[in-house]
Design a protein around this motif. Structure first.
Motif, PDB file in Angstrom:
ATOM      1  N   PRO A 124       0.169  14.649  -2.722  1.00  0.00           N
ATOM      2  CA  PRO A 124      -0.190  14.649  -1.300  1.00  0.00           C
ATOM      3  C   PRO A 124      -1.705  14.672  -1.118  1.00  0.00           C
ATOM      4  O   PRO A 124      -2.442  15.118  -2.001  1.00  0.00           O
ATOM      5  CB  PRO A 124       0.446  15.938  -0.778  1.00  0.00           C
ATOM      6  N   GLN A 125      -2.131  14.196   0.038  1.00  0.00           N
ATOM      7  CA  GLN A 125      -3.559  14.246   0.397  1.00  0.00           C
ATOM      8  C   GLN A 125      -4.001  15.677   0.584  1.00  0.00           C
ATOM      9  O   GLN A 125      -5.135  16.040   0.318  1.00  0.00           O
ATOM     10  CB  GLN A 125      -3.770  13.560   1.751  1.00  0.00           C
ATOM     11  N   ALA A 126      -3.085  16.476   1.136  1.00  0.00           N
ATOM     12  CA  ALA A 126      -3.396  17.868   1.455  1.00  0.00           C
ATOM     13  C   ALA A 126      -2.091  18.634   1.614  1.00  0.00           C
ATOM     14  O   ALA A 126      -1.022  18.034   1.755  1.00  0.00           O
ATOM     15  CB  ALA A 126      -4.199  17.950   2.759  1.00  0.00           C
ATOM     16  N   GLY A 127      -2.193  19.948   1.575  1.00  0.00           N
ATOM     17  CA  GLY A 127      -1.040  20.810   1.830  1.00  0.00           C
ATOM     18  C   GLY A 127      -1.392  21.818   2.916  1.00  0.00           C
ATOM     19  O   GLY A 127      -2.533  22.292   2.975  1.00  0.00           O
ATOM     20  N   ILE A 128      -0.421  22.079   3.791  1.00  0.00           N
ATOM     21  CA  ILE A 128      -0.600  23.124   4.809  1.00  0.00           C
ATOM     22  C   ILE A 128       0.699  23.916   4.872  1.00  0.00           C
ATOM     23  O   ILE A 128       1.769  23.339   5.061  1.00  0.00           O
ATOM     24  CB  ILE A 128      -0.871  22.551   6.218  1.00  0.00           C
ATOM     25  N   MET A 164       0.846  -1.200   0.000  1.00  0.00           N
ATOM     26  CA  MET A 164       0.000   0.000   0.000  1.00  0.00           C
ATOM     27  C   MET A 164       0.882   1.251   0.000  1.00  0.00           C
ATOM     28  O   MET A 164       1.882   1.296   0.684  1.00  0.00           O
ATOM     29  CB  MET A 164      -0.888  -0.003   1.246  1.00  0.00           C
ATOM     30  N   THR A 165       0.489   2.204  -0.768  1.00  0.00           N
ATOM     31  CA  THR A 165       1.266   3.447  -0.825  1.00  0.00           C
ATOM     32  C   THR A 165       0.907   4.334   0.365  1.00  0.00           C
ATOM     33  O   THR A 165      -0.262   4.493   0.701  1.00  0.00           O
ATOM     34  CB  THR A 165       0.957   4.210  -2.126  1.00  0.00           C
ATOM     35  N   THR A 166       1.918   4.885   0.988  1.00  0.00           N
ATOM     36  CA  THR A 166       1.711   5.785   2.118  1.00  0.00           C
ATOM     37  C   THR A 166       1.049   7.082   1.636  1.00  0.00           C
ATOM     38  O   THR A 166       1.455   7.638   0.626  1.00  0.00           O
ATOM     39  CB  THR A 166       3.068   6.127   2.769  1.00  0.00           C
ATOM     40  N   GLN A 167       0.036   7.524   2.367  1.00  0.00           N
ATOM     41  CA  GLN A 167      -0.582   8.820   2.094  1.00  0.00           C
ATOM     42  C   GLN A 167       0.208   9.874   2.868  1.00  0.00           C
ATOM     43  O   GLN A 167       0.591   9.623   4.004  1.00  0.00           O
ATOM     44  CB  GLN A 167      -2.024   8.823   2.587  1.00  0.00           C
ATOM     45  N   TRP A 168       0.409  11.024   2.259  1.00  0.00           N
ATOM     46  CA  TRP A 168       1.185  12.044   2.977  1.00  0.00           C
ATOM     47  C   TRP A 168       0.580  13.420   2.819  1.00  0.00           C
ATOM     48  O   TRP A 168      -0.163  13.691   1.868  1.00  0.00           O
ATOM     49  CB  TRP A 168       2.635  12.038   2.497  1.00  0.00           C
ATOM     50  N   THR A 207       9.229   1.353   2.811  1.00  0.00           N
ATOM     51  CA  THR A 207       7.872   1.159   3.330  1.00  0.00           C
ATOM     52  C   THR A 207       6.824   1.060   2.234  1.00  0.00           C
ATOM     53  O   THR A 207       5.672   0.758   2.506  1.00  0.00           O
ATOM     54  CB  THR A 207       7.470   2.302   4.285  1.00  0.00           C
ATOM     55  N   ASN A 208       7.221   1.306   0.988  1.00  0.00           N
ATOM     56  CA  ASN A 208       6.232   1.263  -0.108  1.00  0.00           C
ATOM     57  C   ASN A 208       6.638   0.274  -1.198  1.00  0.00           C
ATOM     58  O   ASN A 208       6.453   0.531  -2.374  1.00  0.00           O
ATOM     59  CB  ASN A 208       6.048   2.652  -0.717  1.00  0.00           C
ATOM     60  N   GLN A 220      -5.932  15.956   9.743  1.00  0.00           N
ATOM     61  CA  GLN A 220      -5.696  14.606  10.258  1.00  0.00           C
ATOM     62  C   GLN A 220      -4.708  13.781   9.459  1.00  0.00           C
ATOM     63  O   GLN A 220      -5.016  12.670   9.027  1.00  0.00           O
ATOM     64  CB  GLN A 220      -7.024  13.862  10.334  1.00  0.00           C
ATOM     65  N   PRO A 221      -3.492  14.275   9.242  1.00  0.00           N
ATOM     66  CA  PRO A 221      -2.514  13.480   8.498  1.00  0.00           C
ATOM     67  C   PRO A 221      -1.946  12.343   9.349  1.00  0.00           C
ATOM     68  O   PRO A 221      -1.956  12.431  10.580  1.00  0.00           O
ATOM     69  CB  PRO A 221      -1.411  14.502   8.187  1.00  0.00           C
ATOM     70  N   THR A 222      -1.456  11.285   8.692  1.00  0.00           N
ATOM     71  CA  THR A 222      -0.742  10.227   9.405  1.00  0.00           C
ATOM     72  C   THR A 222       0.760  10.334   9.120  1.00  0.00           C
ATOM     73  O   THR A 222       1.580   9.914   9.919  1.00  0.00           O
ATOM     74  CB  THR A 222      -1.234   8.836   8.988  1.00  0.00           C
ATOM     75  N   THR A 223       1.099  10.878   7.947  1.00  0.00           N
ATOM     76  CA  THR A 223       2.496  11.117   7.595  1.00  0.00           C
ATOM     77  C   THR A 223       2.600  12.528   7.041  1.00  0.00           C
ATOM     78  O   THR A 223       1.810  12.904   6.167  1.00  0.00           O
ATOM     79  CB  THR A 223       2.977  10.112   6.521  1.00  0.00           C
ATOM     80  N   VAL A 224       3.560  13.302   7.545  1.00  0.00           N
ATOM     81  CA  VAL A 224       3.778  14.636   6.995  1.00  0.00           C
ATOM     82  C   VAL A 224       5.215  14.741   6.488  1.00  0.00           C
ATOM     83  O   VAL A 224       6.116  14.100   7.035  1.00  0.00           O
ATOM     84  CB  VAL A 224       3.517  15.769   8.016  1.00  0.00           C
TER      85      VAL A 224
END
Lengths: 306, 79
Positions: free
Chosen positions: A79-83, A1-5, A304-305, A259-263
Motif C-alpha cells: 500500500p501507499q500508506a496505512g491508516i 497501470m497498477t492501482t495504488q491503494w 482493473t489491473n 489523499q488516497p484514491t482507493t482505500v
C-alpha cells in the motif's frame, strides 16, 4: 497501470461472532497469522470459544486485520500508506513492519487490560455528535469541563461526526448545551470506558512503560498517526501510542492528508470505509473481512489491473 | 407527492448516504441486516431526509426498514 491503494485498519466495535472462520478454513496466509498470534499469546485462537470471547476482541480484531493484509499481499502491491483507527493503528504498524508480530499481540492484549482497569476506576460514557462543527463540540466540552464535569472530544471521525467521552455528567451537559445551539442528533454509544480522553491517564502511563520493551523497526510504508496527524517515525512510535490513549483521534484529517484514491479496509466491518466515503466523496472504497468480500475485491482488482 | 415518489427519493438518499445500489433497495430492506447500517448510519440518513423533505423525525421513532421511514415521512407530509 497498477492501482495504488491505502490500507485502512479497523478499530473496535464492529467485531462479529464467527468472524474470519471462512478465511481460516481456506487461506494459508491467514492461518499463519492466527498461528503466530496464538503462539505469542499462548491462546488457541483457532478455537471459536476463545476467538469470540469478548475479552479477546482486541486481539481477534488485530489478528483478522493482519491475516487479511497478508492474504492481500499475495495479489496486491505494497500500500501507499496505512491508516488505522485507535486499536487499528497497532494493526497498521505491524503490517508496515514497525512492530513485529511477536510484539504486537501481547501489546494489544495488555493495552486492553490497562484501559479496562482505568475504566473501572474512572467510568466514562461516550456519545456521537452528528452534524456539529468540531469547534462547536470542542467549545461545549471545554465549558462543561471548566464547570467541573469533565468531558472531551475523543474521535473526530468525519466532518459531520465527532464522538465525545467523559464523565456521565459532562456528556449530559454537552448534550444539553449543543441541543440548545440547534444540534439535533447526539447518540449515546454503548461504552463504559472513555477512550482517548484524560480519563485514560493511568492506562496511558502503564502503556508507556510497557512500550519501552517493544522493538521498533523501519516501516515498509508510511503509517499515519491519529494523534499527531503525521506519519509515525521509529523515534516517535512509543510516545505517540502512549499519547494516543489520552488524546482525540483525527481519522478524517489523516485521510485528507494521505489523499488516497482507493482505500481497502482490512478488518471487521465497514466503519472506516464509510468514514472515507464521507470524508473524500467519490473515492473507491473496499472492505475485506470474509471470503465473500475477499473474492469481490480479487475479481475487481484483476479486472482493473489487467 | 405520492407515496411512490417518497419511496424513490428516500431510496436515492439511502443509496447516496450508505454507498449502496438504489435499485436493490425496497420497502422491506432492513437497515441493519440488509444494508450493514448501524444506528449512526440510520441517523445520518434521517438527517438528510429531514432536510430534503422539510419534515421532523423523532429520534425515538423505531426505524428498522426503509418502509418504516417511507410511512413515517408520508404521514408527516399529509399532516
Amino acid at each position: 497501470m497498477t492501482t495504488q491503494w491505502t490500507a485502512l485498519f479497523s478499530g473496535q466495535g464492529q467485531q462479529f461472532a464467527g468472524m474470519g472462520a471462512d478465511l481460516l478454513a481456506q487461506e494459508p496466509r491467514y492461518q499463519a497469522v492466527v498461528q503466530a498470534a496464538s503462539e505469542a499469546l499462548h491462546l488457541q485462537l483457532a478455537d471459536p470459544a476463545v476467538w469470540d470471547d469478548p475479552v479477546n476482541a482486541p486481539v481477534a480484531i488485530v489478528t483478522l486485520s493482519l491475516g487479511v493484509y497478508q492474504v492481500l499481499c499475495q495479489d496486491l502491491p505494497l500500500p501507499q500508506a496505512g491508516i488505522g483507527l485507535s486499536l487499528g493503528e497497532y494493526s497498521a504498524l505491524a503490517a508496515s513492519g514497525m512492530l513485529s508480530l511477536a510484539d504486537v499481540f501481547p501489546l494489544v492484549q495488555d493495552r486492553a487490560a490497562y484501559m479496562n482497569e482505568a475504566g473501572a476506576k474512572h467510568p466514562g460514557v461516550m456519545a456521537a455528535v452528528l452534524r456539529a462543527s468540531a469547534t462547536m463540540v470542542e467549545e461545549a466540552c471545554a465549558a462543561a469541563t471548566a464547570a467541573g464535569t469533565p468531558v472531551f472530544p475523543a474521535n473526530f471521525n468525519t466532518p459531520a461526526q465527532t464522538v465525545i467521552g467523559g464523565s456521565a455528567a459532562g456528556v449530559t451537559a454537552v448534550t444539553q448545551a449543543l441541543k440548545a445551539q440547534g444540534v439535533k442528533r447526539i447518540v449515546p454509544l454503548k461504552m463504559t470506558v472513555a477512550s482517548h480522553t484524560p480519563l485514560m491517564a493511568e492506562a496511558s502511563m502503564k502503556l508507556g512503560q510497557r512500550l519501552a520493551h517493544s522493538h521498533i523497526q523501519s516501516a515498509q510504508f508510511p503509517v499515519w498517526s491519529n494523534t499527531t496527524q503525521q506519519p509515525f517515525t521509529a523515534d516517535t512510535v512509543t510516545q505517540t501510542l502512549t499519547d494516543q490513549l489520552v488524546h482525540p483521534t483525527h481519522f478524517g484529517t489523516c485521510l485528507k492528508n494521505a489523499q488516497p484514491t482507493t482505500v481497502i479496509e482490512v478488518g471487521p466491518g465497514t466503519a472506516l470505509t464509510k468514514f472515507a466515503a464521507k470524508t473524500i466523496p467519490g473515492m473507491t472504497a473496499w472492505h475485506v473481512d470474509s471470503m465473500t468480500t475477499l473474492n469481490e475485491l480479487r475479481k475487481n482488482w484483476s479486472e482493473t489491473n489487467e | 407527492m405520492t407515496k411512490a415518489d417518497v419511496l424513490n427519493k428516500i431510496k436515492d438518499i439511502i443509496a447516496d448516504q450508505l454507498d449502496k445500489d438504489a435499485s436493490k433497495i425496497t420497502e422491506t430492506t432492513n437497515f441493519k441486516e440488509d444494508l450493514d447500517a448501524d444506528s449512526l448510519d440510520v441517523f445520518e440518513v434521517v438527517d438528510k431526509i429531514e432536510d430534503e423533505f422539510d419534515v421532523e423525525i423523532d429520534s425515538d421513532e423505531s426505524i428498522a426498514t426503509v418502509g418504516d421511514l417511507v410511512t413515517y415521512v408520508d404521514k408527516q407530509l399529509q399532516a
